[in-house]
Design a protein around this motif. Structure first.
Motif, short mmCIF file in Angstrom:
data_model
loop_
_atom_site.label_atom_id
_atom_site.label_comp_id
_atom_site.label_asym_id
_atom_site.label_seq_id
_atom_site.Cartn_x
_atom_site.Cartn_y
_atom_site.Cartn_z
N THR A 12 9.60 0.66 -7.24
CA THR A 12 8.77 0.35 -6.08
C THR A 12 9.06 -1.04 -5.52
O THR A 12 9.00 -1.25 -4.31
N ILE A 13 9.40 -2.00 -6.40
CA ILE A 13 9.77 -3.33 -5.91
C ILE A 13 11.11 -3.25 -5.18
O ILE A 13 11.28 -3.87 -4.11
N ALA A 14 12.05 -2.49 -5.72
CA ALA A 14 13.34 -2.31 -5.04
C ALA A 14 13.14 -1.68 -3.67
O ALA A 14 13.83 -2.04 -2.70
N TRP A 15 12.22 -0.76 -3.57
CA TRP A 15 11.88 -0.13 -2.29
C TRP A 15 11.43 -1.19 -1.28
O TRP A 15 11.86 -1.19 -0.13
N GLU A 16 10.58 -2.10 -1.73
CA GLU A 16 10.11 -3.17 -0.84
C GLU A 16 11.25 -4.09 -0.41
O GLU A 16 11.34 -4.51 0.75
N ILE A 17 12.14 -4.41 -1.36
CA ILE A 17 13.23 -5.33 -1.06
C ILE A 17 14.26 -4.70 -0.13
O ILE A 17 14.70 -5.32 0.86
N ILE A 18 14.63 -3.46 -0.41
CA ILE A 18 15.72 -2.80 0.33
C ILE A 18 15.28 -2.38 1.73
O ILE A 18 16.01 -2.59 2.71
N PHE A 19 14.10 -1.79 1.85
CA PHE A 19 13.69 -1.20 3.13
C PHE A 19 12.74 -2.06 3.95
O PHE A 19 12.60 -1.84 5.15
N TYR A 20 12.07 -3.02 3.30
CA TYR A 20 11.07 -3.79 4.02
C TYR A 20 11.29 -5.29 3.95
O TYR A 20 10.43 -6.07 4.32
N GLU A 21 12.45 -5.70 3.45
CA GLU A 21 12.86 -7.10 3.43
C GLU A 21 11.84 -8.00 2.72
O GLU A 21 11.46 -9.06 3.22
N ALA A 22 11.41 -7.57 1.56
CA ALA A 22 10.55 -8.44 0.75
C ALA A 22 11.31 -9.72 0.44
O ALA A 22 12.53 -9.72 0.31
N PRO A 23 10.61 -10.86 0.33
CA PRO A 23 11.29 -12.15 0.16
C PRO A 23 12.09 -12.23 -1.14
O PRO A 23 11.90 -11.43 -2.07
N ALA A 24 12.97 -13.23 -1.19
CA ALA A 24 13.90 -13.36 -2.32
C ALA A 24 13.20 -13.52 -3.66
O ALA A 24 13.73 -13.11 -4.69
N ASN A 25 12.00 -14.13 -3.66
CA ASN A 25 11.32 -14.31 -4.95
C ASN A 25 10.84 -12.99 -5.55
O ASN A 25 10.38 -12.95 -6.69
N SER A 26 11.00 -11.89 -4.78
CA SER A 26 10.68 -10.57 -5.34
C SER A 26 11.69 -10.15 -6.40
O SER A 26 11.43 -9.20 -7.16
N MET A 27 12.82 -10.84 -6.46
CA MET A 27 13.81 -10.53 -7.50
C MET A 27 13.30 -10.89 -8.89
O MET A 27 13.74 -10.29 -9.88
N LEU A 28 12.39 -11.85 -8.99
CA LEU A 28 11.86 -12.23 -10.31
C LEU A 28 11.16 -11.06 -10.99
O LEU A 28 11.51 -10.70 -12.13
N PRO A 29 10.18 -10.41 -10.35
CA PRO A 29 9.52 -9.30 -11.06
C PRO A 29 10.44 -8.11 -11.33
O PRO A 29 10.32 -7.47 -12.38
N VAL A 30 11.38 -7.81 -10.41
CA VAL A 30 12.26 -6.68 -10.67
C VAL A 30 13.22 -7.01 -11.83
O VAL A 30 13.61 -6.12 -12.60
N THR A 31 13.57 -8.29 -11.97
CA THR A 31 14.39 -8.70 -13.11
C THR A 31 13.60 -8.58 -14.41
O THR A 31 14.12 -8.11 -15.43
#
Length: 215
Positions: A136-155
């Motif tokens: 679901t976080i990847a969905w936000e990052i890929i399709f809705y341009e979630a900010p770069a700090n979203s990589m922390l929780p997906v990591t």
């Protein structure tokens, strides 16, 4: 006399070859929890209880400003959007409350293994929860341009999934007594898919950063 002598001879000739071989000593039960299981237990308490329950679920009732800061830093999707086009969701507004409920369900899946630590299906459910959140976080990052700090929780989802999967796969000292190969394989697949979500998120984040620099 003669019969007694015959019985004695039979006994001597038959001993000790007619006795069954001695049974091997049973493996001793582990008296100390292996290090990898201790690491998992600490991780589940910190992530499942401290973060998912206290920070996400309790803090909003204690300090709206601190809760807003945590949302902006760790859970930007809980703010309602990533640009000025989307109004900010106030503390404890319906969207925020649903986010709290979602993480309460995650907490159940991530605290339970600390209690049922030798139950492989329970550990599998924890890894699947990491996959679901990573997806679901990847969905936000890929399709809705979630900010770069979203990589922390997906990591972190990948790290948590790997920690549990490694622990269950190695199973130091046979700490988990009943290991179903099918359940273990499902866990390993879920872990791999979590890292696939991370990889897709990393590419999308990098592309977004490059695109913003061009502007």
């Amino acid at each position: 006399p003669a019969s007694h002598m015959s019985l004695l001879m039979i006994s001597l000739l038959g001993w000790p070859w007619d006795k069954p071989p001695p049974l091997p000593d049973p493996e001793p039960e582990p008296t100390v929890m292996p290090t990898s299981f201790i690491v998992c237990s600490v991780m589940w308490i910190v992530h499942g209880f401290v973060l998912d329950v206290l920070v996400i679920g309790v803090l909003p009732f204690l300090s709206p400003s601190a809760s807003d800061a945590q949302r902006a830093d760790k859970f930007p999707w809980a703010l309602g959007g990533y640009s000025s086009k989307f109004p900010k969701v106030p503390n404890l507004a319906p969207t925020h409350r649903r986010f709290i409920a979602e993480n309460a369900a995650y907490a159940l899946l991530r605290v339970a293994p600390a209690i049922f630590i030798t139950n492989l299906p329970v550990l599998l459910m924890a890894v699947v929860s990491y996959l679901i959140e990573g997806l679901t976080i990847a969905w936000e990052i890929i399709f809705y341009e979630a900010p770069a700090n979203s990589m922390l929780p997906v990591t972190l989802m990948g790290v948590f999934a790997s920690t549990v999967t490694y622990t269950a796969t190695v199973n130091t000292d046979g700490y988990i007594k009943e290991v179903d190969p099918t359940v273990l394989l499902a866990m390993q697949i879920a872990c791999a898919l979590t890292w696939l979500c991370w990889l897709a998120s990393a590419f999308a984040t990098l592309a977004g950063l490059l695109k913003s620099k061009e502007k």
